[in-house]
Structure formats: structure tokens, C-alpha cells
Motif scaffolding. Sequence first.
Motif: not given
Length: 312
Positions: A126-134, A147-149, A162-171
Amino acid sequence: MTRQKGVALVLVLWIVTLLTIMAGSFALSMRRESAIMFGLKSVAQAQAYAEAGIAMAQMMMLQNDPLKRWQADGQIYEFRFDHALIRVQMLAESGKVDLNQADLTLLQRLLSQAPIEPEKQTRIADAIVDWRDKDDTAREAGAEKSEYKKAGLKYVPRNEAFQSLEELQMVLGMDSGLYDWLEPFITIHSGKSGVDLQKASAELKLILQDEDEQSFKTGMKNAPSASVPVTQVDELPGDDLDMPETGDEQDNSSNTDVFTIISEAMVDEEITATVHALVKRVDEGGAPFSIIQWRPKYSKARSLFAVEMENY
């Protein structure tokens, strides 16, 4: 006089002992430095051979003869070059799960095999989808700005692709162990919502197969191991390499626009080096391939030499 001779003898013995210790220490130091230099030389040689494996893979993917052409389907090619044993594996990005295109169901199926608790599998998907949706509306188990705060993080979801695979580590909820497990199976270069199983790795095929739904619930450690084919190349092409001429049509149905080449070289029976190259096929003329990403000495990757040789 006798006493003076005795003192002189003791002094001489002490000096000889000291010189012996110094000579031994110097010899030990030189042996250590020689071993270090030999190791550095071997690693540098292995690295150069691994880079040569990348070049060889690119040439073999351009072969006109489909029977000789190397395939980006996860199988491993092994050959000897000079003093090195080299293994090369090519993986089509279309045979991976695209973080920007995969729907929630596909992400959940992939994460169902991850070595984490089922509750965390749902939260990460769910967090992956929330990261990329608008939007800023969190899914039931997902995470948006609030939730991040609350987690004390100083950044919020991108709400874009996502601009790179490494960005996934920020989810939110992602850790290094889970990322390392996911990395071989994911991409941002496929552009497809599904996975081309004909080009997927043996491990990913096992995860996404439809025959045994129960295996998705038992975890990767309990699922049957995937078999990776290893093809031994006994003879490397020379000047007679069957390459396409300019303007010639070539059947590229087995190839892909973007793919990963993993090359690992072994020298001295124990020294290895690995190169990961993310490569894009270019058909407009000029160089046939362009390098998107180059990662030498990728230490977290599983060794290609860990795969046992079989007859294929």
C-alpha cells in the motif's frame, strides 16, 4: 679483561638478536605487502575480465543466428577468456515487476514471498502505491504525508513515479534487507503493468506462477528452489562473428529494449569481481547499446558461481 670480553660478547649477542628480529619483521612485512599487491592485482584483473563479459554479452545479443544469440531470460552463460572463468546473466526489464506500472495485486503477490510478516507485506504494498499516486489520501494500510511526519521523517511521498530503484528505500517501512530481496525482481524501465514470464528469472517465475497458489502463502524459504540454466560456451566467436550488417533486418523477438547484464569473472580459482550494467538497445544507428547504469563491484549480489553447472 675477561669481564670486559664477557660484556662485549653479551652486547654482540643482543645486537645479533635485534638484527635478526628486525630482519624477520622486515621479511614478514614484505610478504604481507606482496600478498596485498598480488590480491589487488588479481581483483583488478577480475574486474577487467568482468567488464569484458559485458562487452561479449552485447556482441552475442546481436548475433544473426537465433541459435547462437544469447537470450535475456535469466539463464547463465559460462566461458573461459584468457586466464579467467566468466559467467554472464542477462535479465530483461520487461521480465520484472515495474514499480510505476504494477497494480496493487501484483505488488502484493511479489511481496507475499518476501521474508517479512504478512502484515508488513500489506503495509509495504500500500505504501508503494501511495508513494507514486498523485493524491494525499492514504490507503487502508498505506502511508501519505501525515504518516511520514508521525514517523519522524523529514520527507514525504513524491506522489509521482519512482525515478530510480534506490528511491524505493525511502518508502515508509522499507528496510535494507527487504530492499536487497526485492531489487532483482523490480524495475522502473519496463513500462508494462504485467510481467513477461518468458523473460523473467527462474526465481520470479516461481513467485508469480499460477499452478500452486498455496506456495505463495508459505514464504520463499519453504517454496521449491528455482533452477537456473547454465550454458557452457566452449568456443568464443572470433573475426567470423555473425553480426548484422547496417540496414539488415534482424529478428529481435527474443531481445528487449532495456535489460540488465550481470558479469562475474573468477581468476586464481578464488578471486572474483562483478559488474552490473543496465543497458538500452538503440536502433537508430551508431552504437547498438547505451549504458543507463554501471555498477562495478556490486557486493550484495548473489554470486553467479553459486549456481551449479548442469548440462543444457
